[in-house]
Design an enzyme around this catalytic site. Structure first.
Site, PDB file in Angstrom:
ATOM      1  N   GLU A 172       0.822  -1.229   0.000  1.00 55.88           N
ATOM      2  CA  GLU A 172       0.000   0.000   0.000  1.00 55.88           C
ATOM      3  C   GLU A 172       0.853   1.276   0.000  1.00 55.88           C
ATOM      4  O   GLU A 172       0.645   2.159   0.846  1.00 55.88           O
ATOM      5  CB  GLU A 172      -0.973  -0.008   1.198  1.00 55.88           C
ATOM      6  CG  GLU A 172      -2.014  -1.093   1.099  1.00 55.88           C
ATOM      7  CD  GLU A 172      -3.167  -0.986   2.083  1.00 55.88           C
ATOM      8  OE1 GLU A 172      -3.063  -0.242   3.077  1.00 55.88           O
ATOM      9  OE2 GLU A 172      -4.190  -1.671   1.852  1.00 55.88           O
ATOM     10  N   GLU A 291      -5.555  -8.293  -0.744  1.00 54.36           N
ATOM     11  CA  GLU A 291      -6.278  -8.020   0.515  1.00 54.36           C
ATOM     12  C   GLU A 291      -7.733  -7.775   0.154  1.00 54.36           C
ATOM     13  O   GLU A 291      -8.037  -6.833  -0.598  1.00 54.36           O
ATOM     14  CB  GLU A 291      -5.721  -6.785   1.243  1.00 54.36           C
ATOM     15  CG  GLU A 291      -4.405  -7.020   1.932  1.00 54.36           C
ATOM     16  CD  GLU A 291      -3.965  -5.833   2.798  1.00 54.36           C
ATOM     17  OE1 GLU A 291      -4.830  -5.149   3.389  1.00 54.36           O
ATOM     18  OE2 GLU A 291      -2.746  -5.597   2.858  1.00 54.36           O
TER      19      GLU A 291
END
Ligand code: AHR
Length: 500
Positions: A172, A291
């Site tokens: 991320e 995710e």
């Protein structure tokens, strides 16, 4: 409401890869410590890993497991987690405002994966570290022998290389909360540079570049384009992350979260293929949805604002969402979305696995149990086989505040040539939906089995006091006659049909 579906073995989307049913274990809260690893627990082996949890993870049917983070990896020194356990340092985990004791590291985690029978997907730290440390880690894990890092691995008890194939190039990196967060150009260059260096060690790696942390990020779309502009030739996947939750009691929109996931996937595919077009490349970059889950994130965001400098607990109770029947029905719908994009989403990881936004919960010294979301995942993971098939649907619609009118039923199908599985979600809040499925192209003969999840109380959940409140139920309305299958889906339900 009614829905009429047609399924034909010729309408293939793509193979259902085992990696679509991956999991994710992060050093976070009670995931590892007091979760999978609890020395002294009655079910723990001499290695400290709880065998009751191992059995549940096997039953869940997870393939590849992403490790060690998540936000955690962006501050992690992998070297802290290898070598004699007693000598390992205690470190600040800035991502989760905790103390990392490093009692479990790479060797211990691989040992646990061997117990559960899953493959390791390893993330490298591109937040506070860079290509050099990533290459050293790869040398440690994959080089057979003959260098300092390979010898260090052997001295630490593992002569044979780990042979890790899947690697995440950071986590991320588009998120302002991420240690070492950077813009798309900087990250794209870093990902490209790191991938090239890693491939100089091992050409057989499968590398995942960070896509956006979510479709709602202000840089979504442009981030993927710019990152791949730099790294397209160097990577095999771009990642997607998505977490869903019910907002302000709007269950109708929440149930249709799969519509958002469909749009997300199709937007990223369009962006990836745009870069491919501009580069005149014959190579295809796929999506690793590494995710995804339901997460009531606002609860964590409130907590994160109140930490003080003397507050660095070991294995605190963080992100321990308790999932309801409605959450499980949504999760089943998200799996339907993933299956319907099996041509381009070729790897995915439910985030996470134990205690932390997890299908499996544990109590220290006590039992381990299945949350509601365990059931659609385990059934789909076991029943989805062979090829994903395009389902032609003619369905009534239901209205949602967020997505407008959406089909009342979401559907996906898979077939391995001998059997067929169909996965259905009824999004109607109050009414059963009658589904007719034209399976004449399969000439099915045997008995249909139908199981799923629904309840008169959609807020019912399993917990320490009542760990078996919610489970799989048989739907005995399924009938097969002359190749036409009919089934009544209860309101707010998820169902899997298997036809031999
Ligand atoms: O899964 C929990 C967190 O969600 C992960 O650490 C991070 O990557 C994401 O924001």
């Amino acid at each position: 409401p009614r829905a009429h579906l047609t399924i034909n073995p010729a309408f293939t989307i793509g193979p259902v890869r085992r990696r679509l049913f991956g999991g994710f274990v992060e050093h976070l809260g009670r995931h590892i410590y007091d979760g999978i690893h609890e020395p002294g627990h009655p079910s723990a082996g001499p290695d400290g890993f709880r065998r009751d949890v191992v059995e549940l993870v096997k039953e869940l049917g997870v393939s590849t497991v992403r490790y060690p983070g998540g936000n955690f990896v962006s501050g992690y020194n992998w070297e802290d987690g290898v070598g004699p356990v007693a000598e390992r340092p205690r470190r600040l985990d800035l991502a989760w405002h905790s103390t990392e004791t490093n009692q479990v590291g790479l060797h211990e985690f691989q040992h646990w994966l061997d117990l559960v029978g899953s493959e390791l997907m390893l993330a490298v730290n591109l937040g506070t570290r860079g290509p050099k440390e990533a290459v050293e880690l790869l040398e440690y894990t994959n080089l057979p022998a003959g260098t300092a890092r390979a010898e260090q691995r052997a001295a630490n008890g593992r002569e044979k290389p780990f042979g890790i194939a899947m690697w995440c190039l950071g986590n991320e990196m588009d998120g302002p909360w991420q240690l070492g967060h950077r813009d798309a150009t900087d990250y794209g260059k870093l990902a490209s540079m790191t991938a090239k260096a890693m491939r100089q060690v091992d050409q057989n790696l499968e590398l995942v570049a960070c896509g956006s942390s979510g479709r709602g990020m202000p840089t979504f779309g442009e981030w993927e384009r710019v990152v791949l502009n730099h790294a397209y030739d160097d990577v095999d996947y771009i990642s997607c992350h998505a977490y869903y939750q019910e907002h302000d009691g709007d269950l109708a929109s929440f149930l249709a979260s799969g519509v958002d996931m469909d749009t997300y996937i199709e937007s990223v595919v369009a962006t990836v293929d745009h870069v491919r077009t501009v580069k005149r490349s014959s190579k295809r970059v796929d999506l690793a949805f590494d995710e995804w889950n339901i997460w009531y994130m606002s609860r964590w965001q409130e907590k994160a604002r109140t930490f003080t400098i003397d507050e660095w607990p070991v294995a605190p109770r963080l992100l321990e969402d308790r999932y309801t029947v409605a959450d499980a029905v949504v999760l089943g719908g998200l799996l339907i979305s993933l299956l319907n994009h099996a041509d381009r989403v070729t790897s995915a990881n439910l985030a996470q696995l134990v205690n932390v936004i997890a299908p499996i919960m544990t109590e220290p010294g006590g039992p381990a149990w299945r949350q509601t979301t365990f059931f659609p995942f385990s059934v789909t993971s076991h029943a989805a086989r062979g090829d994903a098939l395009r389902v032609l649907a003619d369905a009534d619609e239901t209205t949602t505040a967020t997505f407008g009118s959406v089909p009342v039923v979401a559907a996906a199908a898979t077939s391995d040539g001998t059997g067929l599985s169909v996965f259905l979600q009824n999004r109607h809040l109050t009414e059963a939906t009658t589904v007719t499925i034209d399976l004449r192209a399969f000439q099915p003969t045997g008995a249909v089995s139908a199981q799923g999840i629904w309840d008169t109380d959609v807020r019912a959940a399993n917990d320490l006091r009542d760990p078996h409140r919610v489970g799989l139920r048989n739907n005995d309305t399924a009938r097969l006659s002359d190749g036409l299958l009919t089934v009544e889906l209860p309101p707010v339900s998820w169902t899997a049909l298997t036809v031999p």
